[in-house]
Structures are given as structure tokens and as C-alpha cells.
Design a protein around this motif. Structure first.
Motif, PDB file in Angstrom:
ATOM      1  N   SER A 158      18.693 102.721  69.199  1.00 48.09           N
ATOM      2  CA  SER A 158      17.371 103.026  69.782  1.00 48.09           C
ATOM      3  C   SER A 158      16.559 101.745  69.948  1.00 48.09           C
ATOM      4  O   SER A 158      15.862 101.561  70.953  1.00 48.09           O
ATOM      5  CB  SER A 158      16.622 104.019  68.895  1.00 48.09           C
ATOM      6  OG  SER A 158      17.282 105.253  68.833  1.00 48.09           O
ATOM      7  N   ARG A 161      15.746  99.723  73.749  1.00 47.42           N
ATOM      8  CA  ARG A 161      14.373 100.194  73.911  1.00 47.42           C
ATOM      9  C   ARG A 161      13.770  99.873  75.278  1.00 47.42           C
ATOM     10  O   ARG A 161      12.800 100.499  75.695  1.00 47.42           O
ATOM     11  CB  ARG A 161      13.489  99.618  72.803  1.00 47.42           C
ATOM     12  CG  ARG A 161      13.333  98.114  72.858  1.00 47.42           C
ATOM     13  CD  ARG A 161      12.709  97.560  71.564  1.00 47.42           C
ATOM     14  NE  ARG A 161      12.491  96.124  71.624  1.00 47.42           N
ATOM     15  CZ  ARG A 161      13.439  95.223  71.451  1.00 47.42           C
ATOM     16  NH1 ARG A 161      14.681  95.605  71.233  1.00 47.42           N
ATOM     17  NH2 ARG A 161      13.143  93.932  71.507  1.00 47.42           N
ATOM     18  N   SER A 197      15.694 105.373  76.702  1.00 51.73           N
ATOM     19  CA  SER A 197      16.389 104.588  75.672  1.00 51.73           C
ATOM     20  C   SER A 197      16.911 105.449  74.528  1.00 51.73           C
ATOM     21  O   SER A 197      18.033 105.241  74.047  1.00 51.73           O
ATOM     22  CB  SER A 197      15.454 103.508  75.126  1.00 51.73           C
ATOM     23  OG  SER A 197      14.273 104.086  74.584  1.00 51.73           O
ATOM     24  N   GLN A 249       5.148 100.002  71.983  1.00 55.20           N
ATOM     25  CA  GLN A 249       6.513  99.558  71.750  1.00 55.20           C
ATOM     26  C   GLN A 249       6.492  98.244  70.983  1.00 55.20           C
ATOM     27  O   GLN A 249       5.950  97.238  71.440  1.00 55.20           O
ATOM     28  CB  GLN A 249       7.247  99.379  73.080  1.00 55.20           C
ATOM     29  CG  GLN A 249       8.747  99.278  72.951  1.00 55.20           C
ATOM     30  CD  GLN A 249       9.396  99.328  74.328  1.00 55.20           C
ATOM     31  OE1 GLN A 249       9.028  98.604  75.241  1.00 55.20           O
ATOM     32  NE2 GLN A 249      10.381 100.194  74.470  1.00 55.20           N
TER      33      GLN A 249
END
Length: 449
Positions: free
Chosen positions: A98, A102, A107, A221
Motif C-alpha cells: 500500500s 501509493r 493504490s 498522503q
């Protein structure tokens, strides 16, 4: 009543009984012995009720199955899979992938598919892969606001790849049934397996790119350093990948027999569990118990099937089926389509092991009539059986996932998510028939024609 008519009645009665839900292995043995008693009955030599050759046949077939060198690999591969399943490797693997993926569309779905494929290849147990990934990856995707159908389709389809991509237990069973070299089967299945997995991956990427609302990117993120990503891959992805590639490479390059390679894999699984500090006495007990139970099921299916098939052939049933198929005046393509359609339909009520052990032997004697290579036929079956886990109304992968999914997830949503992957399976089968070199390229390159 003639013997061939009795044989056809025997087959019809067997199908009716298993549809009623009786245990298949014991039904095969009981019917094989029952009809075999009639087939081998000899009043002149009979002194007691047990003076019948069917009992000798049953004992001999049981010994032959238990002493089969090819089948020895099954418990070892199963043990490797169950140990890996209980070593907490999969959650590490999914988390790592993951993070590593990403920046690509969808993803988490990509990570889930790769994890499913790798874990399914290591275990070969569809129910275990779908259930574990359903507990691990499915809630994570739903929490990230992934579309329910989209997320469920990834888990269901990815979990079935283990019966196609080597080292596959299904291919070992087919090799023992058909007499085809397991090494050539593994080489032949490798490219189609990666082709199908690649189609799945391409579908996820394209769908997530075209419809980003199905797999939204995280709002915040984190920027993970590349050194951290490499460290995570080194401690989760590469060990399991190295174990699988070592086992497969030892088989394909002739360094070890499938049984020897499976033993190496089982030892490697134990070492991974020790390294990850996940090997406990309870987990070891569970792995051994599940291995014995599954192996016993497969072996007794073989015993029952071979006794049943021997009696069916002795009564003339095989000749009747052969003459019937000859009378249809089919082309090789029409025969392949008919055979694959029957296997597709059998995949609804039956497991792959029952289809391979019981029904595939009916088709094998017909292959020379149509000049069809049993290796090519076996790979087509392995691809086709993906659909048995994905096609409603009896898509077992969907039911495995529904059993552990949140209550609001509906079975219809899971079915909807699985259907695009069924289309890709059919596309792969068409491609294999159109370009058979996809199957033959690697076996021919490594071992010659």
C-alpha cells in the motif's frame, strides 16, 4: 439390462446423489464397490460374500494413491501455505505494498491484488486467501471510501489466482489424474497465470484512473522516504517472494522433484514464521491438523474416483461416452467449447478438486480423438476454474467474503464487483486458444518439444 446401460445408470445415479448433498468421496467409494460387486460377480468362485475382485481392486487403488510420488507434494505445499497464513506475513505485505504503490491510481486495490496473488500462490487455498484478505484489506479499502463492489471484486478475483499460478496444488492433482508431467504443467501455466493477473491489474488501474470516485486517493498522503519503503519491502515482500520463486525455480530447472521442492518450501515457511516470531505451538498444531484434513480429503477423493472409474470402464461406460461423442461429429474447437462449458457449469455446485478428480478423467480418453494435447487442455481447465469461484449464483469467493464482510455489504454488490473479472477469464481462454504458443513457449524453451 446390459453392462453399458448399468454403467450409464451408475453415472446418472452418482450425479443425483451428490446434488442431494451426500459426501462425494464416500459416495464414490460406496457406488464403486456396490456396482463393482455386480460387475465382478462370479458365482463359481464365490465361497463367501467377500470373494469378489472389487475388494482387491479397492485395496490396490488405495495403496496406489497413498504411494503416488506426485501426490506427496500436496501435504507439503499445504503445510507451507497454512504456516505462511498463520505467520502474520500477509498484513505486513499488504501494508508495505500500500505504501509502495501509493502514487498509482487505486493504490490500495493494486496492493490488495498483488498481496492476494502472492499469498494465493503460496497457499493455493482460495477460501483462506479470500477470508484473510477480507478481514485485512477489505475493511481498509472501505474505510478509504472505495466503492464496495470495486473493492470486493479485487479480493474475490485475486484470491482465486493460486489454483492457476504455480506452484499450484490443482495442477499437481491434474498431473496425477492425467499423467502429464507436473514440471511441464508448471512451465505451461506460468505465462497464462501472469497474463491473467496482469489483465486484472490493468483493469484496476484503468478503472481507477477513469472513475477516481471508485478508489479515491487519501486526502492527506504522507511522504514516506524511499529508504523506508525499501526496508519494508525487504522485510515483508521479498522473503515470501523469494520462498515461492525458490520452490518454483527448483522444480522448473530440475534441481528438485516437486515433492523435494515442496519440502523445502515447508521448511522455508517454518523459518519465516520463526524469523517473524509468529511460530507458536498452537499455530503449529492448527497447521498440521488442517494439512492432514485437506490431504485426507484429496486422497480419499482419488481412491473413490479411481475405483468408480475402473468399474465404470469395466462395464463399458467409457466406450459408450466415446461413441456418443464420436456420433456428434464435433470439430476440435467444438469439443473444447463443449468440455469447457460442462466444466464451467460443474464449477457452480462442485469444488475444483472434485471436478479434476471425478469428471476430468471422463474427457481425457477423448482428447486423442480430437488431437488435443492434455497439457493444453489442463491449462484451459485451470483458467476456466477461476470462473467457478466468481460466477453467480454459486460464486464461492463471494460467499467467503460475505461471511466476514460488514453487515451492510450485500451479496449482490460482491457479485457485481466479481463479474468483470469473469469476462477477463473468458478473454484469456480465447487468447490461449488463438495463440497456443502462450502455453507452449516456456515448456518448449526449457525442455524441448
Amino acid at each position: 439390462m446390459s453392462d453399458p446401460v448399468v454403467a450409464i445408470m451408475m453415472l446418472g445415479l452418482f450425479i443425483i446423489i451428490i446434488m442431494l448433498g451426500f459426501p462425494i468421496a464416500f459416495t464414490l467409494m460406496a457406488m464403486g464397490i456396490g456396482f463393482g460387486y455386480y460387475a465382478y460377480f462370479d458365482a463359481e468362485r464365490m465361497r463367501t460374500i467377500f470373494d469378489n475382485r472389487i475388494f482387491d481392486l479397492f485395496v490396490n487403488q488405495t495403496y496406489s494413491v497413498m504411494a503416488n510420488d506426485v501426490l506427496t507434494a500436496i501435504p507439503l505445499f499445504l503445510f507451507m501455505g497454512y504456516i505462511v497464513e498463520r505467520a502474520n506475513i500477509v498484513d505486513r505485505l499488504f501494508t508495505t505494498l500500500s505504501v509502495a504503490t501509493r502514487r498509482v491510481p487505486g493504490s490500495m486495490a493494486v496492493a490488495a491484488l498483488i498481496t492476494c496473488a502472492l499469498f494465493a500462490t503460496a497457499t493455493g487455498i482460495v477460501g483462506a486467501v479470500v477470508t484473510l484478505m477480507g478481514l485485512l484489506a477489505f475493511p481498509a479499502m472501505l474505510k478509504a471510501r472505495y466503492d464496495t463492489s470495486f473493492a470486493s471484486g479485487v479480493i474475490c478475483a485475486g484470491g482465486t489466482l493460486g489454483i492457476l499460478i504455480p506452484p499450484s496444488i490443482m495442477l499437481i492433482v491434474y498431473a496425477a489424474t492425467s499423467g502429464v508431467s507436473i514440471v511441464r504443467l508448471y512451465a505451461g501455466a506460468l505465462v497464462p497465470g501472469f497474463l491473467l493477473a496482469g489483465l486484472y491489474l490493468l483493469y484496476i488501474l484503468v478503472r481507477a484512473w477513469m472513475q477516481p470516485q471508485l478508489a479515491p486517493k487519501p486526502e492527506k498522503q504522507e511522504d514516506v522516504p524511499i529508504s523506508t519503503v525499501l526496508k519494508m519491502l525487504a522485510t515483508s515482500f521479498f522473503p515470501l517472494a523469494f520462498l515461492i520463486l525458490s520452490v518454483l525455480g527448483a522444480i522448473l530447472f530440475g534441481l528438485a522433484t516437486p515433492s523435494e521442492a515442496a519440502a523445502i518450501g515447508a521448511l522455508g515457511g517454518l523459518l519465516l514464521a520463526v524469523v517473524y516470531r509468529a511460530l507458536t505451538w498452537k499455530r503449529l498444531q492448527e497447521s498440521v491438523y488442517l494439512t492432514i484434513r485437506t490431504t485426507a480429503m484429496v486422497c480419499w477423493l482419488f481412491v473413490g474416483s479411481w475405483v468408480f472409474a475402473s468399474v465404470f470402464s469395466y462395464l463399458g461406460g467409457e466406450h459408450v461416452v466415446s461413441e456418443f461423442v464420436r456420433g456428434l461429429d464435433l470439430t476440435p474447437l467444438e469439443f473444447l467449447l463443449l468440455a469447457q462449458l460442462i466444466i464451467f457449469l460443474l464449477g457452480w455446485p462442485l469444488e475444483w478438486s472434485e471436478i479434476i478428480i471425478i469428471f476430468v478423467p471422463i474427457f481425457l480418453p477423448l482428447l486423442p480423438l480430437f488431437d488435443i494435447d492434455p497439457l493444453f487442455f489442463g491449462i484451459l481447465i485451470a483458467v476456466n476454474l477461476q470462473t467457478s469461484f466468481l460466477t453467480p449464483p454459486m460464486a464461492m469467493s463471494a460467499y467467503y467474503l460475505k461471511g466476514i464482510a460488514p453487515p451492510y455489504v450485500q451479496l449482490v454488490q460482491i457479485f457485481k464487483g466479481s463479474l468483470p473479472y469473469v469476462v477477463m477469464v473468458f478473454m484469456t481462454m480465447i487468447l490461449l486458444y488463438t495463440v497456443p504458443g502462450i502455453v507452449y513457449w516456456l515448456p518448449t524453451l526449457m525442455y524441448g518439444k
